[in-house]
Write an enzyme that holds these catalytic residues in place. Sequence first.
Site, PDB file in Angstrom:
ATOM      1  N   CYS A  95      -5.101  -1.568  -1.864  1.00  0.00           N
ATOM      2  CA  CYS A  95      -4.802  -0.226  -2.386  1.00  0.00           C
ATOM      3  C   CYS A  95      -5.597  -0.424  -3.252  1.00  0.00           C
ATOM      4  O   CYS A  95      -5.672  -1.016  -4.319  1.00  0.00           O
ATOM      5  CB  CYS A  95      -3.137   0.603  -2.720  1.00  0.00           C
ATOM      6  SG  CYS A  95      -3.401   1.745  -3.023  1.00  0.00           S
ATOM      7  N   CYS A 144     -11.393   3.019   0.870  1.00  0.00           N
ATOM      8  CA  CYS A 144      -9.943   3.339   0.922  1.00  0.00           C
ATOM      9  C   CYS A 144      -9.445   2.303   1.838  1.00  0.00           C
ATOM     10  O   CYS A 144     -10.101   2.866   2.900  1.00  0.00           O
ATOM     11  CB  CYS A 144      -9.541   4.666   0.970  1.00  0.00           C
ATOM     12  SG  CYS A 144      -8.049   5.111   1.429  1.00  0.00           S
ATOM     13  N   ASP A 192       0.846  -1.301   0.018  1.00  0.00           N
ATOM     14  CA  ASP A 192       0.063  -0.013   0.675  1.00  0.00           C
ATOM     15  C   ASP A 192       0.908   1.056  -0.038  1.00  0.00           C
ATOM     16  O   ASP A 192       2.342   1.197   0.118  1.00  0.00           O
ATOM     17  CB  ASP A 192      -1.252   0.075   1.282  1.00  0.00           C
ATOM     18  CG  ASP A 192      -1.631   1.661   1.382  1.00  0.00           C
ATOM     19  OD1 ASP A 192      -2.677   1.467  -0.013  1.00  0.00           O
ATOM     20  OD2 ASP A 192      -2.354   2.386   1.761  1.00  0.00           O
ATOM     21  N   SER A 193       0.462   2.237  -0.172  1.00  0.00           N
ATOM     22  CA  SER A 193       0.853   3.756   0.204  1.00  0.00           C
ATOM     23  C   SER A 193       1.785   3.763   1.587  1.00  0.00           C
ATOM     24  O   SER A 193       2.709   4.164   0.965  1.00  0.00           O
ATOM     25  CB  SER A 193       0.314   4.778  -0.629  1.00  0.00           C
ATOM     26  OG  SER A 193      -0.755   4.781   0.230  1.00  0.00           O
ATOM     27  N   HIS A 209      -6.963   2.895   4.055  1.00  0.00           N
ATOM     28  CA  HIS A 209      -6.722   3.594   5.052  1.00  0.00           C
ATOM     29  C   HIS A 209      -8.061   3.569   5.868  1.00  0.00           C
ATOM     30  O   HIS A 209      -7.476   3.995   7.275  1.00  0.00           O
ATOM     31  CB  HIS A 209      -6.271   5.251   4.848  1.00  0.00           C
ATOM     32  CG  HIS A 209      -5.361   4.729   4.405  1.00  0.00           C
ATOM     33  ND1 HIS A 209      -4.328   4.752   3.503  1.00  0.00           N
ATOM     34  CD2 HIS A 209      -4.275   5.338   5.326  1.00  0.00           C
ATOM     35  CE1 HIS A 209      -2.840   4.991   3.155  1.00  0.00           C
ATOM     36  NE2 HIS A 209      -2.698   5.456   4.346  1.00  0.00           N
ATOM     37  N   GLU A 261      -3.161   7.622   8.920  1.00  0.00           N
ATOM     38  CA  GLU A 261      -2.290   7.658   9.174  1.00  0.00           C
ATOM     39  C   GLU A 261      -1.277   7.819  10.991  1.00  0.00           C
ATOM     40  O   GLU A 261      -0.430   7.598  11.448  1.00  0.00           O
ATOM     41  CB  GLU A 261      -1.611   8.563   8.042  1.00  0.00           C
ATOM     42  CG  GLU A 261      -1.107   7.441   6.666  1.00  0.00           C
ATOM     43  CD  GLU A 261      -0.163   6.832   7.182  1.00  0.00           C
ATOM     44  OE1 GLU A 261       0.708   6.885   7.205  1.00  0.00           O
ATOM     45  OE2 GLU A 261      -0.371   5.708   5.787  1.00  0.00           O
TER      46      GLU A 261
END
Length: 216
Positions: A72, A182, A7-8, A184, A149
């Site tokens: 992702c 997403c 993932d990013s 995240h 994050e």
Amino acid sequence: MNIAVFDSGVGGTSVLDHLQSKLPHTRFYYFMDNLYRPYGKLTLSTLHKRLLAKLRTAIQMVPTIDLIVVACNTASTQGLDFLRASTNIPIVGVVPAIKPASAMSQKSVGLLATPATVKSAYVNNLVEQYVPDKPVYLYGSTELVHLAEEKFWKGSVSLSKVRRELQALSIHQDVDCLVLGCTHFPILKEEIQAILGESVQLIDSGSAIAERVFFY
Ligand code: DGL
């Protein structure tokens, strides 16, 4: 079996959790790309360059990779064909859970994802194919990627910051099923649920991906 998860940033850990509980004896290697995060803001050619660079790093570090999971949505909706053409290693991607959301929803479906994912042709096709009978509202947010994050690394996040972003997106009152498109965003599931209330069902693709990898 060796599986590389990518993932990013830390978003893919929301998929990794499902993978680890479904496949407790598998060895997982997690790769992220903090320098180029958020992916939702990259041009297509930069995204492809980064995916290729990460693929090469992963193969170099773990030459015995059996399977790659692109955890992702942004990379999957825009880079899966490109990646598959670049390697013989099988790749499983993540697709926003629009199809199951359509079955669950009585009124309207919402998709909360990165700006790139909501604009992608892939998502438009999913909507056309699987939600013919009800409105679908699309919401792109990069701020929620940053907040996820923050929560992951600090252990908590300010509820008012999440609320401010959701208010700015003005989620339509008819949305009764919101797709967290997403990886995240499941990290912020508790906060999003508390803000939107129990009448909105939140759905993500984590367990479906683990199921798919299990039967691979
Ligand atoms: N976690 C990612 C996704 O599922 C990417 C977020 C980002 O870097 O923009 O889309």
